[in-house]
Design a protein around this motif. Structure first.
Motif, mmCIF file in Angstrom:
data_model
loop_
_atom_site.group_PDB
_atom_site.id
_atom_site.type_symbol
_atom_site.label_atom_id
_atom_site.label_comp_id
_atom_site.label_asym_id
_atom_site.label_seq_id
_atom_site.Cartn_x
_atom_site.Cartn_y
_atom_site.Cartn_z
ATOM 1 N N TYR A 23 6.643 -5.190 3.530
ATOM 2 C CA TYR A 23 5.888 -5.085 2.363
ATOM 3 C C TYR A 23 6.536 -5.930 1.154
ATOM 4 O O TYR A 23 5.759 -6.614 0.394
ATOM 5 C CB TYR A 23 5.583 -3.659 1.888
ATOM 6 N N TRP A 26 5.893 -9.539 1.803
ATOM 7 C CA TRP A 26 4.759 -9.842 1.784
ATOM 8 C C TRP A 26 4.418 -10.008 0.148
ATOM 9 O O TRP A 26 3.435 -10.540 0.012
ATOM 10 C CB TRP A 26 4.121 -8.874 2.643
ATOM 11 N N TRP A 28 4.858 -7.389 -2.190
ATOM 12 C CA TRP A 28 4.505 -6.158 -2.873
ATOM 13 C C TRP A 28 5.865 -5.621 -3.634
ATOM 14 O O TRP A 28 7.030 -5.910 -3.122
ATOM 15 C CB TRP A 28 4.135 -5.123 -2.040
ATOM 16 N N THR A 29 5.865 -5.186 -4.744
ATOM 17 C CA THR A 29 6.889 -4.679 -5.513
ATOM 18 C C THR A 29 7.180 -3.364 -5.430
ATOM 19 O O THR A 29 6.393 -2.413 -5.661
ATOM 20 C CB THR A 29 6.746 -5.112 -6.967
ATOM 21 N N HIS A 31 8.454 0.554 -6.144
ATOM 22 C CA HIS A 31 8.442 1.258 -7.027
ATOM 23 C C HIS A 31 10.197 1.578 -7.283
ATOM 24 O O HIS A 31 10.472 2.260 -6.445
ATOM 25 C CB HIS A 31 7.691 2.418 -7.175
ATOM 26 N N PHE A 41 4.714 1.805 -3.541
ATOM 27 C CA PHE A 41 4.251 0.588 -3.956
ATOM 28 C C PHE A 41 3.099 1.029 -5.026
ATOM 29 O O PHE A 41 2.203 1.629 -4.544
ATOM 30 C CB PHE A 41 3.801 -0.322 -2.925
ATOM 31 N N GLN A 42 3.052 0.606 -6.274
ATOM 32 C CA GLN A 42 1.781 0.834 -7.175
ATOM 33 C C GLN A 42 0.877 -0.145 -6.932
ATOM 34 O O GLN A 42 1.061 -1.298 -6.755
ATOM 35 C CB GLN A 42 2.296 0.809 -8.720
ATOM 36 N N MET A 43 -0.384 0.436 -6.922
ATOM 37 C CA MET A 43 -1.534 -0.452 -6.773
ATOM 38 C C MET A 43 -2.600 -0.050 -7.964
ATOM 39 O O MET A 43 -2.267 0.925 -8.513
ATOM 40 C CB MET A 43 -2.185 -0.554 -5.430
ATOM 41 N N GLN A 76 -7.897 -5.372 1.916
ATOM 42 C CA GLN A 76 -7.526 -5.943 0.526
ATOM 43 C C GLN A 76 -8.642 -7.300 0.581
ATOM 44 O O GLN A 76 -8.460 -8.160 1.157
ATOM 45 C CB GLN A 76 -6.126 -6.825 0.540
ATOM 46 N N ASP A 116 0.806 -4.681 10.744
ATOM 47 C CA ASP A 116 2.178 -4.926 10.024
ATOM 48 C C ASP A 116 2.974 -4.369 11.292
ATOM 49 O O ASP A 116 2.745 -4.022 12.232
ATOM 50 C CB ASP A 116 2.188 -3.723 8.934
ATOM 51 N N TRP A 122 -4.693 -4.354 8.808
ATOM 52 C CA TRP A 122 -4.954 -4.834 7.748
ATOM 53 C C TRP A 122 -6.063 -5.768 7.757
ATOM 54 O O TRP A 122 -6.052 -6.675 8.722
ATOM 55 C CB TRP A 122 -3.878 -5.277 6.805
#
Length: 141
Positions: A23, A26, A28-29, A31, A41-43, A76, A116, A122
């Motif tokens: 992730y 890919w 994603w940052t 937390h 991971f915050q969305m 997404q 994944d 996904w």
């Protein structure tokens, strides 16, 4: 209080380090304050959690074999077809397995699927009938 909402999606993973790396690769940052044994991971409006599959099964009091993947799809939505292609390709480069390359869909948009490293499916799509907010959040028209 509205009951029709999701605040957190938790995915059971076989290897937390591998899943966190996928992730992150890919784009994603993670937390920074996630507790030990959990990747967060915050969305917009919700969070994604990665949790060791055996620990998730134990927490749910279910046999690990009962926790499957692929029966549900995370999606997404993108602003256009070019974004679909870019997001899809970045997932493949991070280690995803292509299930169906993005293609024109019968409902008028574009859609593709990948899994994944743990088999969670996904969908990356563009639906021209569903506009996205500034933060990418979907509000059905």
């Amino acid at each position: 209080m509205p009951r029709n909402r999701i605040s957190l999606i938790t995915l059971g993973v076989a290897d937390l380090s591998r899943a966190r790396r996928f992730y992150g690769d890919w784009g994603w940052t993670p937390h920074p304050d996630a507790p030990e044994g959990l990747a967060l991971f915050q969305m917009p409006g919700l969070a994604l959690a990665l949790f060791a599959l055996d620990e998730l099964a134990e927490d749910q009091r279910r046999a690990k074999a009962e926790l499957g993947t692929g029966a549900a799809t995370l999606a997404q939505n993108c602003r256009d077809v070019e974004e679909v292609e870019a997001v899809f390709q970045s997932a493949l480069e991070a280690g995803a397995t292509c299930l169906k390359r993005p293609e024109k869909a019968a409902w008028g948009g574009t859609s593709g699927y990948f899994a994944d490293p743990d088999g969670h499916v996904w969908e990356i799509a563009h639906n021209p009938f569903w506009p996205l907010g500034e933060d990418g959040a979907l509000t059905l028209p």
